[in-house]
Design an enzyme around this catalytic site. Sequence first.
Site, PDB file in Angstrom:
ATOM      1  N   SER A 285       8.253 -36.010  68.488  1.00  0.00           N
ATOM      2  CA  SER A 285       8.907 -35.104  67.833  1.00  0.00           C
ATOM      3  C   SER A 285      10.075 -36.510  67.668  1.00  0.00           C
ATOM      4  O   SER A 285      11.087 -36.940  68.552  1.00  0.00           O
ATOM      5  CB  SER A 285       9.288 -33.472  69.011  1.00  0.00           C
ATOM      6  OG  SER A 285      10.400 -34.097  69.574  1.00  0.00           O
ATOM      7  N   ASP A 286      10.837 -35.290  66.518  1.00  0.00           N
ATOM      8  CA  ASP A 286      12.287 -35.616  66.375  1.00  0.00           C
ATOM      9  C   ASP A 286      12.972 -34.404  66.756  1.00  0.00           C
ATOM     10  O   ASP A 286      12.465 -33.502  68.326  1.00  0.00           O
ATOM     11  CB  ASP A 286      12.291 -35.564  64.784  1.00  0.00           C
ATOM     12  CG  ASP A 286      13.874 -36.870  64.576  1.00  0.00           C
ATOM     13  OD1 ASP A 286      14.561 -36.666  65.492  1.00  0.00           O
ATOM     14  OD2 ASP A 286      14.167 -36.903  62.992  1.00  0.00           O
ATOM     15  N   TRP A 287      14.437 -35.118  66.262  1.00  0.00           N
ATOM     16  CA  TRP A 287      15.632 -34.657  68.003  1.00  0.00           C
ATOM     17  C   TRP A 287      15.269 -33.491  67.999  1.00  0.00           C
ATOM     18  O   TRP A 287      15.751 -32.625  66.481  1.00  0.00           O
ATOM     19  CB  TRP A 287      16.757 -35.192  67.380  1.00  0.00           C
ATOM     20  CG  TRP A 287      17.751 -34.720  68.102  1.00  0.00           C
ATOM     21  CD1 TRP A 287      18.422 -33.397  68.409  1.00  0.00           C
ATOM     22  CD2 TRP A 287      18.855 -35.154  69.276  1.00  0.00           C
ATOM     23  NE1 TRP A 287      19.632 -32.858  69.482  1.00  0.00           N
ATOM     24  CE2 TRP A 287      19.622 -34.216  70.160  1.00  0.00           C
ATOM     25  CE3 TRP A 287      18.772 -36.428  70.059  1.00  0.00           C
ATOM     26  CZ2 TRP A 287      20.849 -34.930  70.811  1.00  0.00           C
ATOM     27  CZ3 TRP A 287      19.298 -37.187  70.788  1.00  0.00           C
ATOM     28  CH2 TRP A 287      20.577 -36.505  71.090  1.00  0.00           C
ATOM     29  N   ALA A 289      12.734 -31.205  67.394  1.00  0.00           N
ATOM     30  CA  ALA A 289      12.125 -30.965  66.144  1.00  0.00           C
ATOM     31  C   ALA A 289      11.158 -29.529  67.601  1.00  0.00           C
ATOM     32  O   ALA A 289      10.890 -28.677  66.241  1.00  0.00           O
ATOM     33  CB  ALA A 289      12.045 -31.904  65.830  1.00  0.00           C
TER      34      ALA A 289
END
Length: 747
Positions: A285-287, A289
């Site tokens: 995932s992005d940070w 997210a």
Amino acid sequence: MRKVTSKILFIIILNTILVQALTAQTKTINQKVDSVLSLMTLDEKIGQLNQYNDDWTATGPVTLDKDKRGQIQHGQVGSLLNCMGTERTRSWQKIAMQSRLKIPLLFGQDVIHGFKTTFPIPLAESCSWDLDAIELSARIAATEASASGIHWTFAPMVDICRDPRWGRVMEGAGEDTYLGSKIAYARVKGFQGDKLGELNSVMACAKHFAAYGAAVGGRDYNSVDMSDRQLWETYLPPFKATVDAHIATFMTSFNDLNGVPSTANKYLLTDILKNKWGFDGFVVSDWGAVGEMIEHGNVKNGYEAAQAAINAGCDMDMESRDYKNNLEQLVKDNKVSITRIDDAVRRILRKKFELGLFADPFRFCNADREQMELNNPNHPIAARNIARESIVLLKNQHHLLPLSKDTKTIAFIGPLVKAVKQNKGFWDVEVPGTDSSFIVSQWQGLENKVGNKTKLLYAKGCDIDGNNRNGFAEAVKVAKQADVVILSIGERRDLSGEAKSRSNINIPGVQEELLKALLATGKPVVVLINAGRPLVFDFTADNAPAILYTWWLGSEAGNAIADVLFGDYNPSAKLTMTFPLSVGQIPIYYNHFNTGRPAKNDNDRDYKSAYIDLSIYPRYEFGYGLSYTTFQYSKLQLNKKKIKSGEQLEASATITNTGNYDGEEIVQLYLHDLVSSIVRPVMELKDFRKIKLKAGESKTITFVIDKEKLSFFNQQLQWVAEPGEFELMIGASSRDIRLKDRFELVE
Ligand code: NOJ
């Protein structure tokens, strides 16, 4: 004849052996993965899906964990990001080796445009259109990063973007899907090298999946609403190119796509990426997210967020802790199957095996190698080469450039002349133990270039932003003493990048006023514009006699700029993003549709697709960039006028260097499908060549056009080439078409 047959037989046997060996190797890794998996508790499995930040460089809210060390000791963490240096990575890895199964940690880092040696920001590099140089820059970044303990870079960013207000345009390859896909492929090859497991390869990560570059209004993290056709045609191909290059990982994007946050978007992560494209790596995932979906509003709490993300196909949770806190319960509640958890764990373990970390968890922690690679003398040479290839010559009236090396006095003025770190741009890496002395400032670059015959004068003039004009008088005084003035202005390096959306993309502060004051002296002024995005600079564009767009060029900025200023390198770069005349034109891009009421020009406005108060044309178009020499295009020849579906057509043209300098030209091929079942863009880049020509020299180049280049996604999202007429254009930019012809695709 017999000799040939036995040779063919030998090759077939060799191939079979090779294929079998490769399959055996994969099998071995898969078997090893399965045997580790069979020993793991659910808690340990969930641990592998959990990624924490080390203690610095946060790009989002950090969930401070009092017991990070204890969790690593208990096998509850699979990866750390923002942890680098052989010493530090070794110390964390040692703790992981105290865990029951001794599963090694993965160390990830944003190595976006270089590690210690900083290369130009990716958008700048893309303007070189030099795929080999781009691959080399990623190769060197990987070599340095891997020597410093890193296994995994969160790059390349392959988001297509048509909105320069979005600060993250600096991380990508611009607005074009064809070029963006080629660059995406080159970058993955550069980062990953021949194969994972080599000591100087790192895993690459295609991000941000998907359509993040289309955030509404250019506002970072904003929603995206787009048709499937546009998604498939414009935004997905660069991602597909990274899969073709065997990329190891993908990262989800922060945006929602048509109402579904990417992190929980099964259509993207599982249906397209893993099933249709057969991606066998893992998705992070992005940070934060996963947890941010609570704010999006598609889930109620961390429990639902983790459920949505893992079931959609997001394998690893970066920094939200929602997998760690909820997956066990979700499995108990039968909301997440153990099969899905096992699949995610398998994907991650496989990469750890491929990297050779199970065999030796410390293989990237060799301090001697780190010292050697971080000080490798070849790296700055490569950085200087690509930096000068990234500089775009926008204007050069009366051949003001290149400057003569006999110029007696040069005034170098502006807030960026003596700046050091600014040259690195956003997303540089703070490598522990290095200071800034290896960055060549613009001043230093000029000093390195000119001999004792040339006197260099300096004045700052003003700051990058703010309205203090107190330095103007000194700058004007200095300019009056010089034969030529070079003015270095632009954005601050941190005005572009993540979370750096701007609604006003003018050159900040009073910098253009300073230019006005300098022009009033009557001296010739060369303007350097340093920025992370296309800016709007009407006064400069209209009044400065010469402009170089220097972006952020990295450690060798000063030397590269000096090379171009004095003609030791003849600029060859071409813009990969349209530069608008005004923010009001955004989004503006070259491959638009024609509409039912196209305006023929700026006098043709009445009830036409135009603005009543603004031109329809950009300031500088996609593909634009000047050289110190000139190129003539001639002799377009098509080897046939009709092609059948399985056939190829060859279009050749002769390019002649008609000026006085040796130079490089980026020759661009565009196609237009004239009539089709759905509307097609007025032109699309389909190929290009960057060629070197000595003064007076000619070369003939040939483009091969096949069905692939004529295909598009029809209304049913089928990739088809429809019979009919096509226009073929060869040019020096998307508006500077020099040669045209037509051909027909027949059934
Ligand atoms: C957030 C950014 O969107 C992403 O590109 C980056 O890789 C992560 N933070 C990690 O720093």
